[in-house]
Design an enzyme around this catalytic site. Sequence first.
Site, PDB file in Angstrom:
ATOM      1  N   GLY A   1       0.633  -1.310   0.026  1.00 37.78           N
ATOM      2  CA  GLY A   1       0.076  -0.182  -0.078  1.00 37.78           C
ATOM      3  C   GLY A   1       0.865   1.352  -0.129  1.00 37.78           C
ATOM      4  N   ALA A   2       2.132   0.978  -0.601  1.00 35.96           N
ATOM      5  CA  ALA A   2       2.961   2.245  -0.716  1.00 35.96           C
ATOM      6  C   ALA A   2       2.235   3.711  -0.983  1.00 35.96           C
ATOM      7  CB  ALA A   2       4.409   1.980  -1.441  1.00 35.96           C
TER       8      ALA A   2
ATOM      9  N   GLY B   1      -0.518   4.844  -0.493  1.00 38.12           N
ATOM     10  CA  GLY B   1      -1.624   5.281   0.624  1.00 38.12           C
ATOM     11  C   GLY B   1      -1.000   6.011   1.422  1.00 38.12           C
TER      12      GLY B   1
ATOM     13  N   MET C   1      -1.052   5.758   5.033  1.00 37.51           N
ATOM     14  CA  MET C   1       0.047   4.934   5.770  1.00 37.51           C
ATOM     15  C   MET C   1       1.301   4.469   5.035  1.00 37.51           C
ATOM     16  SD  MET C   1      -0.631   5.483   8.965  1.00 37.51           S
ATOM     17  CE  MET C   1       0.332   4.204   9.395  1.00 37.51           C
TER      18      MET C   1
ATOM     19  N   ALA D   1      -2.403  -5.057  14.823  1.00 36.38           N
ATOM     20  CA  ALA D   1      -2.930  -4.136  15.975  1.00 36.38           C
ATOM     21  C   ALA D   1      -3.823  -3.097  15.217  1.00 36.38           C
ATOM     22  CB  ALA D   1      -1.604  -3.408  16.521  1.00 36.38           C
TER      23      ALA D   1
ATOM     24  N   HIS E   1     -12.486  10.519  12.736  1.00 38.14           N
ATOM     25  CA  HIS E   1     -11.293  10.424  11.652  1.00 38.14           C
ATOM     26  C   HIS E   1     -11.671  11.473  10.640  1.00 38.14           C
ATOM     27  CE1 HIS E   1     -10.482   6.490  14.294  1.00 38.14           C
ATOM     28  NE2 HIS E   1      -9.426   6.817  13.696  1.00 38.14           N
ATOM     29  N   HIS E   2     -10.511  11.207   9.884  1.00 37.30           N
ATOM     30  CA  HIS E   2     -10.474  12.113   8.446  1.00 37.30           C
ATOM     31  C   HIS E   2     -11.606  11.651   7.566  1.00 37.30           C
ATOM     32  CE1 HIS E   2      -8.702   8.641   6.555  1.00 37.30           C
ATOM     33  NE2 HIS E   2      -8.007   8.391   7.705  1.00 37.30           N
TER      34      HIS E   2
ATOM     35  N   LYS F   1     -11.739   7.840   5.528  1.00 38.53           N
ATOM     36  CA  LYS F   1     -11.837   6.606   6.367  1.00 38.53           C
ATOM     37  C   LYS F   1     -12.913   5.802   5.645  1.00 38.53           C
ATOM     38  CE  LYS F   1     -11.101   4.036  10.474  1.00 38.53           C
ATOM     39  NZ  LYS F   1     -10.412   3.367   9.922  1.00 38.53           N
TER      40      LYS F   1
HETATM   41  N1  LIG Z   1      -3.544   0.139  13.027  1.00 38.05           N
HETATM   42  C1  LIG Z   1      -2.999   1.624  12.909  1.00 38.05           C
HETATM   43  O1  LIG Z   1      -2.482   1.946  13.844  1.00 38.05           O
HETATM   44  C2  LIG Z   1      -3.742   2.179  11.744  1.00 38.05           C
HETATM   45  C3  LIG Z   1      -4.448   1.646  10.827  1.00 38.05           C
HETATM   46  N2  LIG Z   1      -4.855   2.133   9.763  1.00 38.05           N
HETATM   47  C4  LIG Z   1      -5.519   1.341   8.646  1.00 38.05           C
HETATM   48  O2  LIG Z   1      -4.556   1.191   7.618  1.00 38.05           O
HETATM   49  C5  LIG Z   1      -5.587   1.105   6.440  1.00 38.05           C
HETATM   50  C6  LIG Z   1      -5.103   1.853   5.363  1.00 38.05           C
HETATM   51  O3  LIG Z   1      -5.154   3.341   5.769  1.00 38.05           O
HETATM   52  P1  LIG Z   1      -5.018   4.315   4.861  1.00 38.05           P
HETATM   53  O4  LIG Z   1      -3.516   4.517   4.453  1.00 38.05           O
HETATM   54  O5  LIG Z   1      -5.225   5.735   5.448  1.00 38.05           O
HETATM   55  O6  LIG Z   1      -5.574   4.328   3.646  1.00 38.05           O
HETATM   56  P2  LIG Z   1      -5.506   4.757   1.910  1.00 38.05           P
HETATM   57  O7  LIG Z   1      -6.705   4.611   1.320  1.00 38.05           O
HETATM   58  O8  LIG Z   1      -4.695   6.213   1.953  1.00 38.05           O
HETATM   59  O9  LIG Z   1      -4.210   3.620   1.778  1.00 38.05           O
HETATM   60  C7  LIG Z   1      -4.734   2.178   1.504  1.00 38.05           C
HETATM   61  C8  LIG Z   1      -4.126   1.668   0.561  1.00 38.05           C
HETATM   62  O10 LIG Z   1      -4.323   0.390   0.402  1.00 38.05           O
HETATM   63  C9  LIG Z   1      -4.603   0.037  -0.846  1.00 38.05           C
HETATM   64  N3  LIG Z   1      -5.887  -0.768  -0.977  1.00 38.05           N
HETATM   65  C10 LIG Z   1      -6.042  -2.022  -0.846  1.00 38.05           C
HETATM   66  N4  LIG Z   1      -7.367  -2.203  -0.985  1.00 38.05           N
HETATM   67  C11 LIG Z   1      -8.031  -1.201  -1.135  1.00 38.05           C
HETATM   68  C12 LIG Z   1      -9.350  -0.828  -1.124  1.00 38.05           C
HETATM   69  N5  LIG Z   1     -10.316  -1.816  -1.252  1.00 38.05           N
HETATM   70  N6  LIG Z   1      -9.675   0.469  -1.395  1.00 38.05           N
HETATM   71  C13 LIG Z   1      -8.696   1.380  -1.232  1.00 38.05           C
HETATM   72  N7  LIG Z   1      -7.189   1.074  -1.313  1.00 38.05           N
HETATM   73  C14 LIG Z   1      -6.821  -0.234  -1.005  1.00 38.05           C
HETATM   74  C15 LIG Z   1      -4.324   0.803  -1.911  1.00 38.05           C
HETATM   75  O11 LIG Z   1      -2.969   0.716  -2.147  1.00 38.05           O
HETATM   76  P3  LIG Z   1      -2.739  -0.029  -3.444  1.00 38.05           P
HETATM   77  O12 LIG Z   1      -2.744   0.397  -4.654  1.00 38.05           O
HETATM   78  O13 LIG Z   1      -1.059  -0.388  -3.019  1.00 38.05           O
HETATM   79  O14 LIG Z   1      -3.301  -1.437  -3.383  1.00 38.05           O
HETATM   80  C16 LIG Z   1      -4.481   2.317  -1.154  1.00 38.05           C
HETATM   81  O15 LIG Z   1      -3.426   3.235  -1.359  1.00 38.05           O
HETATM   82  C17 LIG Z   1      -6.922   1.170   6.836  1.00 38.05           C
HETATM   83  O16 LIG Z   1      -7.466   0.003   7.203  1.00 38.05           O
HETATM   84  C18 LIG Z   1      -6.806   2.012   7.927  1.00 38.05           C
HETATM   85  O17 LIG Z   1      -8.065   1.847   9.041  1.00 38.05           O
HETATM   86  C19 LIG Z   1      -4.488   3.489   9.531  1.00 38.05           C
HETATM   87  C20 LIG Z   1      -3.792   4.269  10.265  1.00 38.05           C
HETATM   88  C21 LIG Z   1      -3.346   3.604  11.677  1.00 38.05           C
HETATM   89  O1  LIG Z   2      -7.930   4.971   9.201  1.00 40.23           O
HETATM   90  C1  LIG Z   2      -7.158   5.516   9.907  1.00 40.23           C
HETATM   91  O2  LIG Z   2      -6.756   6.666   9.737  1.00 40.23           O
HETATM   92  C2  LIG Z   2      -7.255   4.764  11.402  1.00 40.23           C
HETATM   93  N1  LIG Z   2      -7.422   3.636  11.537  1.00 40.23           N
HETATM   94  C3  LIG Z   2      -7.262   2.987  12.714  1.00 40.23           C
HETATM   95  C4  LIG Z   2      -8.552   2.382  13.308  1.00 40.23           C
HETATM   96  O3  LIG Z   2      -9.489   2.028  12.536  1.00 40.23           O
HETATM   97  O4  LIG Z   2      -8.615   2.504  14.469  1.00 40.23           O
HETATM   98  C5  LIG Z   2      -6.464   3.538  13.597  1.00 40.23           C
HETATM   99  C6  LIG Z   2      -6.117   5.072  13.805  1.00 40.23           C
HETATM  100  O5  LIG Z   2      -7.296   5.582  14.324  1.00 40.23           O
HETATM  101  C7  LIG Z   2      -6.259   5.665  12.427  1.00 40.23           C
END
Ligand SMILES: NC(=O)C1=CN([C@@H]2O[C@H](COP(=O)(O)OP(=O)(O)OC[C@H]3O[C@@H](n4cnc5c(N)ncnc54)[C@H](OP(=O)(O)O)[C@@H]3O)[C@@H](O)[C@H]2O)C=CC1
Ligand SMILES: O=C(O)C1=N[C@H](C(=O)O)C[C@H](O)C1
Length: 253
Positions: free
Chosen positions: A9-10, A12, A14, A115, A147-148, A151
């Site tokens: 998910g580079a 994205g 995160m 986590a 959240h933003h 999400k």
């Molecule tokens: N545990 C924690 O501490 C945290 C968890 N999260 C979780 O991480 C995940 C990613 O969040 P975030 O980076 O904000 O999301 P983004 O939408 O910015 O990025 C997610 C990336 O995942 C890939 N992807 C895979 N499946 C899907 C889909 N069905 N729809 C869209 N993108 C998809 C895409 O990359 P590609 O093109 O490579 O497939 C996309 O760029 C979420 O589940 C979020 O809740 C977020 C922040 C903190």
């Molecule tokens: O999607 C996010 O941004 C985040 N997702 C995680 C969650 O679903 O709890 C963690 C964090 O709050 C940010």
Amino acid sequence: MTVSVGVTGATGRMGGEVLAAAADRDDLSVAFAVSRSPGESVEGVAVEDAADFADLLASNQPDVVVDFTGPASCIEYASACGEAGVAFVTGTTGLSEGGFDALREAASEVPVLYASNFSRGIAALRRAVREAVPALDGYDIELTETHHNAKRDAPSGTALTLLDDIDDVRGESERVHGREGEAPRSEGEVGVHARRAGDIAGEHEVLLAGNHESLSLTHRAGSRGVFAAGALDAAAWLADRDAGWYDFTEVLE
Ligand SMILES: NC(=O)C1=CN([C@@H]2O[C@H](COP(=O)(O)OP(=O)(O)OC[C@H]3O[C@@H](n4cnc5c(N)ncnc54)[C@H](OP(=O)(O)O)[C@@H]3O)[C@@H](O)[C@H]2O)C=CC1
Ligand SMILES: O=C(O)C1=N[C@H](C(=O)O)C[C@H](O)C1
């Protein structure tokens, strides 16, 4: 020893944070990064095609993969890591029961750490909630997460974890998502509220109220960097473990 990390998910939010955080560490190196939309580089790292993930595992042999993507992708990446013998750290939320089963299957082959939140503050909030709930027996509990606006999943994975913590110490309770109409609150229910606005990185509040007082336990993430740093700490910790299912709290012990 330097731990080599593959990043999914580079492109994205995160994924970019993880690559930025990795660049600042000397205990880790990035083996490769993948996206379904390859072609651009992120934080100076070339982003490869996610379709080649299994080949990239075989040719780069990273110690661990760090995944923040979507539920379906997370399961595919975990299975590929299980087959390739590569440890897997994921913070992807919105997984179904079947999704967790698939992760646990991978954990029979390799170390897997999931986590819902990689911040130390949330780990502390969880401990505080587990203490406060039994101490305030009979108090009403309302959980609010913010959240933003991009999400996808609601309630957040962290909210679901906090709800499970509450159930663990108090017994299973009815979860009422939002509230509308004329029915009063029923005793023992837990209200759950999900707000989506702007670019808020993540806020969670557990409110306990009763006996002419209220206690609000709140965590606010200042940026996504805190999650990326925690996930990389988990990756460094997980790299040389045996196959199995691990929790972020073990990393913090
Ligand atoms: N545990 C924690 O501490 C945290 C968890 N999260 C979780 O991480 C995940 C990613 O969040 P975030 O980076 O904000 O999301 P983004 O939408 O910015 O990025 C997610 C990336 O995942 C890939 N992807 C895979 N499946 C899907 C889909 N069905 N729809 C869209 N993108 C998809 C895409 O990359 P590609 O093109 O490579 O497939 C996309 O760029 C979420 O589940 C979020 O809740 C977020 C922040 C903190
Ligand atoms: O999607 C996010 O941004 C985040 N997702 C995680 C969650 O679903 O709890 C963690 C964090 O709050 C940010």
